[in-house]
Scaffold this active site. Structure first.
Site, PDB file in Angstrom:
ATOM      1  N   SER A 258       0.910  -1.273   0.032  1.00 12.73           N
ATOM      2  CA  SER A 258       0.133  -0.027  -0.044  1.00 12.73           C
ATOM      3  C   SER A 258       0.878   1.405  -0.111  1.00 12.73           C
ATOM      4  O   SER A 258       0.272   2.324   0.169  1.00 12.73           O
ATOM      5  CB  SER A 258      -0.801  -0.031   1.358  1.00 12.73           C
ATOM      6  OG  SER A 258      -0.373  -0.253   2.425  1.00 12.73           O
TER       7      SER A 258
ATOM      8  N   HIS B   3      -2.599  -2.756  -5.889  1.00 10.53           N
ATOM      9  CA  HIS B   3      -3.149  -2.521  -4.373  1.00 10.53           C
ATOM     10  C   HIS B   3      -4.358  -2.616  -4.061  1.00 10.53           C
ATOM     11  O   HIS B   3      -5.425  -1.721  -4.522  1.00 10.53           O
ATOM     12  CB  HIS B   3      -2.723  -1.113  -3.927  1.00 10.53           C
ATOM     13  CG  HIS B   3      -3.037  -0.703  -2.674  1.00 10.53           C
ATOM     14  ND1 HIS B   3      -3.275   0.678  -2.238  1.00 10.53           N
ATOM     15  CD2 HIS B   3      -3.444  -1.545  -1.474  1.00 10.53           C
ATOM     16  CE1 HIS B   3      -3.809   0.657  -1.131  1.00 10.53           C
ATOM     17  NE2 HIS B   3      -3.442  -0.544  -0.576  1.00 10.53           N
TER      18      HIS B   3
ATOM     19  N   GLU C  49      -5.841  -0.012  -7.136  1.00  6.10           N
ATOM     20  CA  GLU C  49      -4.561   0.662  -7.686  1.00  6.10           C
ATOM     21  C   GLU C  49      -3.903  -0.349  -8.395  1.00  6.10           C
ATOM     22  O   GLU C  49      -3.265  -1.192  -7.715  1.00  6.10           O
ATOM     23  CB  GLU C  49      -3.848   1.594  -6.662  1.00  6.10           C
ATOM     24  CG  GLU C  49      -4.713   2.750  -6.103  1.00  6.10           C
ATOM     25  CD  GLU C  49      -4.026   3.307  -5.024  1.00  6.10           C
ATOM     26  OE1 GLU C  49      -4.095   4.753  -4.825  1.00  6.10           O
ATOM     27  OE2 GLU C  49      -3.391   2.799  -4.063  1.00  6.10           O
TER      28      GLU C  49
END
Length: 292
Positions: free
Chosen positions: A120, A141, A153
């Site tokens: 992250s 992510h 993401e």
């Protein structure tokens, strides 16, 4: 593009079991690994309970759940990953722990397998450089909890090939998720915005501007946030929040990202939030009560 049929997930914690859940429901065979093999069966049981909740809410059908659970297999040893097409690493948010996973996979994976990290905050380029396939390395992510949150993401490292990116894009799309492309900067998009806000909320508590209850109530009612920032920090894990702030502070060299001393103190005390039953709230009581 490469074809993905089997996914290996390393890390059977909250994020790992959520990713396994999503992949199995989408029709992929999943091998679930953890350094502590005793956690794998517990993780699969959590997946079963979460899918049962989805059946009860009529989000999925019982037949979907039954089929998906059959696709998830325990893999106590990484040697079982020799036939996987994609590995998603989802261990603790620390460079050394992630690099060890990638080092251990070197002698196991087939040459065409893609390596993905669910980090992250940590640099994809830096992680990729420690592997034997930086061109086949990418960041994916997932948001927490993965079965519920719509966004993933995608982060390309400096060496990530177009084929790896295209294959990963198609894979995430097949899971029914929405994609946000992020550049490879510390904490990417979501956590670059979210975690400093949480850190500022901890500073607000530290400086006595408001109580735990007042801060969370103010943001829920004043900004329409579904969870207050301190409640959210407990849900994410205070150790994870601290790790992300440290990545931002070290990576961007800006004092505005300095982790709040109170956040550091809670982590040092082992008060990590929901997973340890104590953080900014004490979860040993019903309902949870503020610890300050």
């Amino acid at each position: 593009m490469s074809t993905i049929r089997t996914v290996g997930v390393v890390g059977a914690g909250q994020m790992g079991n959520g990713i396994a859940h999503v992949c199995a429901l989408a029709g992929y065979d999943v091998l679930l690994n953890d350094a502590d093999a005793t956690r794998i069966d517990a993780a699969i049981e959590i997946v079963r309970k979460n899918m049962a909740r989805q059946v009860h809410r009529e989000i999925i059908k019982q037949a979907d759940m039954d089929a998906a659970l059959k696709r998830i297999k325990a893999a106590p040893k990484l040697g079982a990953f020799e036939a996987v097409d994609l590995v998603i690493e989802s261990v603790v948010e620390q460079d050394d722990a992630k690099k060890k996973v990638f080092a251990d996979l070197r002698t196991t994976l087939k040459p065409t397998a893609i390596l993905a990290s669910n980090t992250s905050s940590i640099s994809i380029t830096r992680l990729a450089a420690t592997t034997d396939r930086p061109d086949k390395f990418i960041g994916v992510h997932f948001m927490n909890p993965a079965p519920v949150m719509e966004l993933v993401e995608i982060i390309r490292g400096l060496a990530t090939s177009q084929e790896t990116y295209d294959t990963s894009l198609a894979f995430i799309d097949s899971l029914g998720k929405k994609i946000a492309n992020a550049e490879d900067f510390p904490a990417f998009i979501v956590n670059r915005v979210l975690v400093p806000m949480i850190n500022e909320a901890v500073y607000t508590l530290y400086e006595g501007v408001g109580s735990v209850e007042a801060i969370d109530k103010a943001m829920k009612l004043g900004a329409h946030h579904p969870m207050g920032p301190l409640e959210l920090a407990d849900f994410i894990g205070l150790d994870t929040c601290l790790s992300i702030m440290q990545v931002l502070y070290e990576g961007l060299a800006d004092s505005k990202y300095r982790p709040c001393p109170l956040l550091v103190k809670y982590v040092e005390a082992g008060w990590l939030g929901r997973k340890t039953e104590r953080g900014f709230y004490d979860y040993r009581t019903d309902p949870p009560t503020p610890t300050r």
